[in-house]
Design an enzyme around this catalytic site. Sequence first.
Site, PDB file in Angstrom:
ATOM      1  N   SER A   1      -9.650  -1.471   7.218  1.00 47.55           N
ATOM      2  CA  SER A   1      -9.100  -1.264   6.031  1.00 47.55           C
ATOM      3  C   SER A   1      -8.354  -2.398   5.277  1.00 47.55           C
ATOM      4  CB  SER A   1      -8.175   0.015   6.086  1.00 47.55           C
ATOM      5  OG  SER A   1      -9.235   1.015   6.143  1.00 47.55           O
TER       6      SER A   1
ATOM      7  N   LYS B   1       0.961  -1.051   0.234  1.00 47.02           N
ATOM      8  CA  LYS B   1      -0.013  -0.036   0.132  1.00 47.02           C
ATOM      9  C   LYS B   1       0.768   1.332   0.017  1.00 47.02           C
ATOM     10  CE  LYS B   1      -3.833   1.665   2.838  1.00 47.02           C
ATOM     11  NZ  LYS B   1      -4.720   1.124   4.065  1.00 47.02           N
TER      12      LYS B   1
ATOM     13  N   SER C   1      -9.757   1.116   3.232  1.00 45.72           N
ATOM     14  CA  SER C   1      -8.846   2.029   2.439  1.00 45.72           C
ATOM     15  C   SER C   1      -7.777   1.067   1.775  1.00 45.72           C
ATOM     16  CB  SER C   1      -8.084   3.033   3.314  1.00 45.72           C
ATOM     17  OG  SER C   1      -7.317   2.321   4.197  1.00 45.72           O
TER      18      SER C   1
END
Lengths: 95, 479, 483
Positions: free
Chosen positions: C175, C76, C151
């Site tokens: 997330s 990420k 997310s």
Amino acid sequence: MAITSKDVRHVAALARLSPTDEDVELYTGQLQRILAHVEKISELDTEGVEPITTTAPVSGRMREDVVIKGLMNEDALKNSPLSARDSFKVPKIIE
Amino acid sequence: MNYEPVIGLEVHVQLKTESKLFCGCSTKYGAGPNSQVCPVCLGMPGVLPVLNRRAVEYAVMMGLATGSRINHESVFARKNYFYPDLPKGYQISQYEEPLVEDGHMDIEVDAATKRIGITRIHMEEDAGKLNHGATAEEAGSSFVDLNRTCVPLIEIVSEPDIRTPDEASAYLKAIHDIVVYLGISDGNMDEGSFRCDANVSVRPVGQEEFGTRTEMKNINSFKFVKDAISYEIDRQIEAIEDGEKIVQETRLWDSQRGVTVSMRSKEEAHDYRYFPEPDLMPLVVTEEMISDLKDSLPELPAAKKVRFIEEYNLPPYDAGVLTSERPLADYYEETVKLAGDAKVASNWIMGELLRLLNEENRSIEDCPVGPEALTELIGMIKKGAISNKVGKDVFEEMYKSKKSAEAVVKEKGLTQISDTGELSGAIDKVLSANPDEVERFRGGETKLMGFFVGQTMKATRGQGNPGLINKLLKEKLGG
Amino acid sequence: MLGTIEELQERFRNRELTSKGLTEAFLRRIDEVDDSVGAFITVSKDEALEASDTADNRMNGDGEITSLTGIPVSVKDIFCTKGTPTTCGSRILEGFVPPYDATVVRKLKEAGAVIIGKNNMDEFAMGSSTENSAYKKTKNPWDLTRVPGGSSGGSAASVAAGECIASIGTDTGGSIRQPAACCGVVGLKPTYGRVSRYGMIAFASSLDQAGPITRNVRDAAELLGVIAGFDPRESTSIDLPVPDYTAGLGGGVKGLRVGIPGEYFIDGIDGEVSTAVQNAINFFKDQGAEIVDISLPHTEYAVSVYYIVATAEASSNLARYDGVRYGQRVDDGDGLLEMYKKTRDRGFGAEVKRRIMLGTYALSSGYYDAYYKKASQVRALIKRDFDLAFKECDIMLTPTAPTAAFKIGEKTSDPLTMYLSDIFTISSSLAGIPAISLPCGFTTEGLPIGLQIIGNTLDEATVLRAAHAYETGTEWHQKRAKL
């Protein structure tokens, strides 16, 4: 204690944001809805409950007082939008 | 109406650790801008603080030295505000639960002892430095140097127990002496490692509640503290007498003009939004750590002074001077140990040595004459190799040239004349040059003895052995 | 086409495959599909190829081989990568090139993993749909008109779309787990403190935790073993040895006490989700687990607590983005204060600003006790609920999210509705305990459904064992999105 547009402006100023008047209206409405939901917690009796602000199963760790080489000046400044005199350059603070 | 000032001090002390409070960068003063920084103290994204153990130990030592309570668990908190010298947009400090609470400091003003309460001592990180544009081209800019960011500080907050500018100054001095004594700070005010804010209010004598206070920031010398507080007390009394209201505000001491100036116009409403720092667990200080530190605590100035009075038979004033700084006290004790005479050692240090150091504003640590060299000089005087008076000149020369006492004496030919024949000759010359005085002496004016001794010393360029001269004179004149 | 990491290692050993060949294949796949999926902000082609060469050399006897040597993974874009731009999905960090690696990234590199690129995400990890990225919208590989969750939507989508073997995401309130559920992959949020947060850009410091997103449970166990462990750079890092998480995977669930918290089976759940989870519970029962009804009475307060605590911490964590030392600056020459305001106003997106304001409000003078302090007390109650419940059970089963992936744009106008996507994942974040999401079925529209298994503090091994037993006995994880 519903949040008002005045509160939103105050909070925005504290957070160094500058919402337009329309933004303020929008945020006020949204924050009112969120806070109305969030205020659910006020119905709970928490008298005497010790608050927790972390869950790490760890107790106070410390490091030894040893110098470790950091960044070279140029690497420290490399990401800066503006630098001069080996320093980060900012608009003068008006005093 | 009579007014009583109420004063509280907040003292920020930089701790003398090698590395910063939450990262491994050096804390050394005077390096080039942004040369002692790393991602942590630059507040780069994703970095985390890890606490420096020695900084905690130093803070605990200060707590112990002020008779405070050391909290076994204390909490770091974030103080949130924006400023370019604060890279993370918050300062890691302690707020609701500080490390140290409820201590005190005894001060002496006008020969009386007074106890000033210490509310709390907490740990926090220092901010960086802003340099302002010097040239016309740079006039609109400031330059941020983050070397100082994250250097460990303790903030010592006093109770509002101080009543006069002299007390404030004495308290500040006492705090300063202790941190330097403990070796936890260099206490250097010029380099900003010892800084003071003062809260001042006045109230009519007899009134219980406090008046509205003002805060004066960064009054960083013992003199400024006294001056700024004196000025502020007068200003507040005058304002009240004129029917004005005191505004709670921050004021700045302008040492050039000798006045305090309101900073109100530049201040916005502060709301620091303190909350517990989630990146640090509560600070745990064990009983074992506290007792170890207690054992390692050096003797503090007050205790040392009492001991000097008792052990060395010194007058309180001398003991006070000699214990005011730890290196000076160490110097004294070393000299006593070597020379074996507490009174003589004190006379030399209180006299010649401090006089010369003070003239040059030098600290005892830079003194060119060490305890061994001084002891050698004292020994030569005791043996009678030189007179006490010559000794003072020798000392001055030793101080200047760093030569040993013996070398100075030899070089300058200052060895005391203890040869009876040589002194006899000199005395005879003095007596024959002053027949009137000899007559008067013999007529009963015995106090002229001093005159003859003086003349003889002069004739021997101060090198004559005064004891021997006296003896010979008595023989010759009394005969 | 691809098996587990373990099987890939077998093929490396048998010289049927090289890391370079595998890496090139994934780079081609990214070229083919990422225009439509949008899972990456940065693709590190050159670095990846170089790392794969190094890995191949390592495997040819040049160095130590780990379970991840030569395996192409993505991370990420919240993890700082030395020399590679790191944006956290925000305009304000555009152009920021960290001079340091996050500990997770360093550990991956040391293990010989090939970091193929950096995944899209909601700006500063604030969101449940990856629609809040300043750079692009990531699409759900199962249905490109739908969100991948968030997310860590880019991470989950990249794995689901076959653009890499696995990804490392972060989880603050769900997330990792919620996008894993949306994308039909496995996502594990470890115990808070188990994986280092150093170099992982902070959203809410007391909640953020990194973890793997993978195609199967075994891979999650492999990755956790590599990224977990004590980090002296973090004061909340757990200083305990890392067990071999793959060792006990085959242990089954016989006799395991499986708690079913009544508060998680509420009216708002989609019927198909409910059925799928119920079927999963039956599976555990059939395998000899003991099903126990338990109660987590403060569950209904979790979202409220979370949106106070997380935004309060975020308001402070995001104060450092001021245009002085890195990232973007907007300076129109009208002084420092204006520079701050314009930089932050233009650099942050709407959701981030909304949360900064909410958090600032919750901490501000006069409101601290009613919001932040009160929330921290209720958090203690939520944690206590779990402590008590884990006396009666070893793991808990719940849905990961109340619905399958929703349509792009469906919830953007109403932040509160969006926040409620996380109602089943938030409690375990507040309690700091481990939880995994894995596929447990599909809706009639063909969208994946996630099953959440929650475990006690530091008991990732049991969570993984239960997940592995379920995975082994079902075929959901073998279905692939068609792109």
